[in-house]
Design a protein around this motif. Structure first.
Motif, short mmCIF file in Angstrom:
data_model
loop_
_atom_site.label_atom_id
_atom_site.label_comp_id
_atom_site.label_asym_id
_atom_site.label_seq_id
_atom_site.Cartn_x
_atom_site.Cartn_y
_atom_site.Cartn_z
N PHE A 80 0.83 -1.21 0.00
CA PHE A 80 0.00 0.00 0.00
C PHE A 80 0.87 1.25 0.00
CE2 PHE A 80 -2.12 3.27 2.63
CZ PHE A 80 -3.37 3.39 2.03
N CYS A 81 1.94 1.23 0.79
CA CYS A 81 2.80 2.40 0.96
C CYS A 81 3.89 2.52 -0.10
CB CYS A 81 3.46 2.36 2.35
SG CYS A 81 2.33 2.72 3.72
N SER A 82 3.94 1.59 -1.04
CA SER A 82 5.03 1.58 -2.00
C SER A 82 4.87 2.60 -3.12
CB SER A 82 5.20 0.18 -2.61
OG SER A 82 5.63 -0.74 -1.63
N GLY A 83 3.66 3.11 -3.32
CA GLY A 83 3.49 4.11 -4.37
C GLY A 83 2.04 4.39 -4.67
N LYS B 252 4.73 4.08 12.86
CA LYS B 252 5.34 5.35 12.39
C LYS B 252 6.26 5.09 11.21
CE LYS B 252 6.59 9.79 12.82
NZ LYS B 252 7.81 9.90 12.01
N SER B 253 7.04 4.02 11.27
CA SER B 253 7.97 3.72 10.18
C SER B 253 7.23 3.44 8.88
CB SER B 253 8.85 2.52 10.55
OG SER B 253 8.06 1.37 10.81
N GLU B 254 6.06 2.80 8.98
CA GLU B 254 5.26 2.51 7.78
C GLU B 254 4.64 3.79 7.23
OE1 GLU B 254 3.87 -2.04 8.94
OE2 GLU B 254 2.76 -0.33 9.73
N TRP B 255 4.16 4.65 8.12
CA TRP B 255 3.61 5.93 7.70
C TRP B 255 4.67 6.77 7.00
CZ3 TRP B 255 4.07 11.21 8.70
CH2 TRP B 255 2.95 12.00 8.39
N ASP B 256 5.89 6.76 7.56
CA ASP B 256 6.99 7.49 6.93
C ASP B 256 7.29 6.95 5.53
OD1 ASP B 256 7.30 9.12 9.15
OD2 ASP B 256 8.94 7.93 10.01
N ALA B 257 7.24 5.62 5.37
CA ALA B 257 7.48 5.02 4.06
C ALA B 257 6.41 5.45 3.07
CB ALA B 257 7.53 3.50 4.18
N ALA C 255 7.14 9.05 2.00
CA ALA C 255 8.30 9.11 1.10
C ALA C 255 7.95 8.66 -0.31
CB ALA C 255 9.43 8.24 1.66
N ALA C 256 6.96 7.78 -0.43
CA ALA C 256 6.55 7.27 -1.74
C ALA C 256 5.41 8.07 -2.35
CB ALA C 256 6.16 5.80 -1.63
N GLY C 257 5.04 9.17 -1.72
CA GLY C 257 3.98 10.01 -2.26
C GLY C 257 2.59 9.59 -1.85
N VAL C 258 2.49 8.64 -0.93
CA VAL C 258 1.18 8.19 -0.44
C VAL C 258 0.83 9.04 0.78
CG1 VAL C 258 -0.20 6.25 0.39
CG2 VAL C 258 1.61 5.87 -1.29
N THR C 259 0.12 10.12 0.56
CA THR C 259 -0.25 11.05 1.63
C THR C 259 -1.77 11.01 1.80
OG1 THR C 259 -0.37 12.86 0.05
CG2 THR C 259 1.74 12.52 1.16
N ASP C 260 -2.26 11.72 2.80
CA ASP C 260 -3.70 11.75 3.09
C ASP C 260 -4.27 10.33 3.21
OD1 ASP C 260 -3.72 14.47 3.15
OD2 ASP C 260 -4.44 14.72 1.09
#
Length: 360
Positions: A83-86, A103-108, A111-116
């Protein structure tokens, strides 16, 4: 049994079980990406949430028709990682999880542009230790679970490999049978919950481990979270139904899985009590059962209105008819949220309010 077998087979690849309404506009509202366009909802993650996600999928398919969605059982960690990869068609719209995002997953994700990212708690579940119905009934404490399944135990000023062979050697009164537990792998949210709720809390009851937690919390977590590798603990994959089937074939074994799978297999297996409390709808929802946890879905807000049917699917998942008290997901073993909390979740889903960064 035939239905269960077919369901398991579907989870290994992708379940196309959720009909969605098509949207109009360019490319029929499809999500675009490097691999082309996608006109279906895609959810991936927890094996515990999988039966609930597929049940919602089936219901939406019957009521809306249209292109089917896919739901995959990859484990919480695997689903969130994908999910967090892009962004775009190559990545899921939804991550299903049997623990909160780290938190580490949210940060990933960021970083991959997965916001909101919209976090929606959909209900509760409990981790159970179960065995075949014909076998002795277990009544264990979290300290006993830790002493039976930890890879190493305190000895002198250090640690030694855990060689305890039988449950009766862990504590008088436990069955005199080999310690053998089948459970989920490290990518599973069920595994995360088990080591945090059972192993870590049990380790805190051991004086040497309690002292270690005060002096070196990182080492305490590493030692309390590491399960045996000598055959006493067996990683059984992400398929909790497969663990239930293993218990039928291996009568002296225990299995670790979500309460929903116990609820649907009461004719085959029974649960141990933990600290004298049996898992049930009541004890999990009120928190008296020590191994209770929350279940979540995470939604990419940017994909709502782009992926056909995503809003319909999300709204259906948190609806009164599905996740409310007496809803159809209760028949699959989901423990409903208190009414006030459920109302808040529905409001969050309607407004698509993004989550804040997790604390840890």
């Amino acid at each position: 049994m035939r239905f269960t077998t077919l369901l398991l087979a579907a989870s290994a690849v992708a379940l196309t079980a959720c009909g969605q309404q098509q949207t109009s506009g360019k490319a029929d509202g499809q999500v675009s990406g490097g691999g082309g366009a996608r006109n279906q909802v895609w959810a991936a993650g927890s094996s515990t949430v999988f039966p609930f996600a597929t049940r919602v999928a089936e219901t939406v398919a019957r009521t809306t028709g249209g292109t089917a969605a896919k739901v995959e059982s990859l484990g919480t960690g695997g689903g969130i990682k994908l999910f967090c990869s892009g962004t775009g068609a190559n990545y899921p719209d939804i991550a299903t999880a049997s623990r909160a995002m780290k938190k580490s997953e949210w940060d990933a994700c960021q970083a991959a542009g997965v916001t909101d990212i919209v976090e929606l708690k959909v209900g509760f579940d409990g981790i159970v230790l179960a065995n075949a119905k014909a076998q002795p009934t277990f009544s264990v404490t979290r300290e006993q679970i830790y002493r039976a399944l930890a890879a190493e135990l305190p000895q002198g000023s250090g640690f030694a490999p855990n060689t305890t062979a039988t449950w009766s050697a862990v504590a008088p009164g436990l069955p005199n049978q080999r310690i053998l537990a089948y459970g989920p792998p490290p990518t599973s949210g069920t595994r995360d919950a088990f080591v945090e709720l059972a192993m870590e809390k049990g380790a805190e009851k051991v004086p040497a481990m309690a002292a270690l937690k005060k002096s070196n919390e990182d080492q305490f977590k590493e030692k309390s979270h590491t399960l045996r590798r000598d055959g006493a603990w067996v990683d059984a994959g992400e398929n909790d139904n497969a663990i239930v089937q293993t218990l039928e074939k291996t009568p002296n074994a225990l299995g670790v899985f979500g309460y929903s799978f116990l609820e649907n297999n009461m004719d085959k297996v029974k649960a141990a009590t933990v600290e004298g409390v049996a898992p049930s709808f009541e004890t999990i929802s009120n928190g008296s059962y020590p191994l209770s946890r929350s279940l979540y879905i995470y939604v990419k807000k940017a994909n709502v209105g782009v992926t056909p049917g995503l809003r319909e699917y999300v709204n259906a998942f948190v609806s009164d008819a599905a996740a409310g008290r007496g809803g159809y997901l209760q028949q699959r073993g989901l423990i409903a949220l208190p009414e006030a909390e459920h109302a808040t979740v529905k409001a969050t889903a309607q407004a698509l309010t993004p989550m804040a960064a997790p604390a840890k």
